[in-house]
Design an enzyme around this catalytic site. Sequence first.
Site, PDB file in Angstrom:
ATOM      1  N   ASP A 255      29.118  69.045 -62.409  1.00 25.23           N
ATOM      2  CA  ASP A 255      28.507  69.141 -61.081  1.00 25.23           C
ATOM      3  C   ASP A 255      28.537  70.555 -60.517  1.00 25.23           C
ATOM      4  OD1 ASP A 255      27.850  66.479 -61.064  1.00 25.23           O
ATOM      5  OD2 ASP A 255      29.582  65.844 -59.892  1.00 25.23           O
ATOM      6  N   ALA A 256      28.426  71.542 -61.381  1.00 22.45           N
ATOM      7  CA  ALA A 256      28.487  72.931 -60.915  1.00 22.45           C
ATOM      8  C   ALA A 256      27.281  73.739 -61.375  1.00 22.45           C
ATOM      9  CB  ALA A 256      29.773  73.593 -61.407  1.00 22.45           C
TER      10      ALA A 256
END
Length: 311
Positions: A255-256
């Site tokens: 999720d980056a």
Amino acid sequence: MAFAKKAAQVLGVIANGSFKSSRFAGQSLDSRSFTSLAHGVHVFHCPDDVGIVAKLSDCIASRGGNILGADVFVPENENVFYSRSEFIFDPIKWPRGQMDEDFLKLSKKFNAMRSVVRVPILDPKYKIAVLASKQDGRLPVEITCVISNHDRGPNTHVIRFLERHGIPYHYLQTTKENKREGEMLELVQNTDFIVLARYMQILSVNFLRSYGKDIINIHHGLLPSFKGGNPSKQAFDAGVKLIGATSHFVTEELDAGPIIEQMVERVSHRDNLHSFVRKSENLEKQCLSKAIKSYCELRVLPYEKNKTVVF
């Protein structure tokens, strides 16, 4: 992705940042109709230099094309240039193969990191695979398959939708020990990119490297952040006033990845849990749809290590 009516709505939409930038006056691809002319889009990313805009314009004009609009972004104190141009042209006077050669020459001249041209009416639609889990506009894409780790009966809303549109559905039961990524790689090998429609499994580094193409994800952005099981109820119980959704590229760091699109919406004391969840899910659907649309229209370019330019 919550596959009841919500899932079919998301699939239906699919099937059918603050930057210093300058905008040249023009019209969008959909704003005018030309019976004998075609629309083209070109994006360019290269080291900054004198005369890039002039050369790009001359390339199009010399073949009888006409620029409808152009966006340029040159970051402050950085030696890099980004542009996106929309133009019309006569395919007879400027054949598609010749167009590729002309832009390739410019790419070599300016040592471009990226130079992509697309003609929607001549080029194939993007082929995509949708990975979805239990959680439940027309775009220039062709969904080659839907892959899910959640089984659903033959007469469910989403299965009827997929059958109606001739989209194969593959149920792959997964475990922590066996995520069946080898089978997934076989199913998605001929796609241009993958969409994770709330797919509740973490893709391994091996899968990401083996696939080697872009993967777009969507997840909630409840403010403040709530992790673990049932985040919507956690947020509702905490009385949050803003909910959000983020669509981003998938990278090896969870999720980056670089953000493509974000949306927020206010909620209030008048919302019950049902309306709260519905607003959150609808926001994710809109955010994902806009991200895919921007990607397909060549509006998204990598910027620095973990950012994007979205024209």
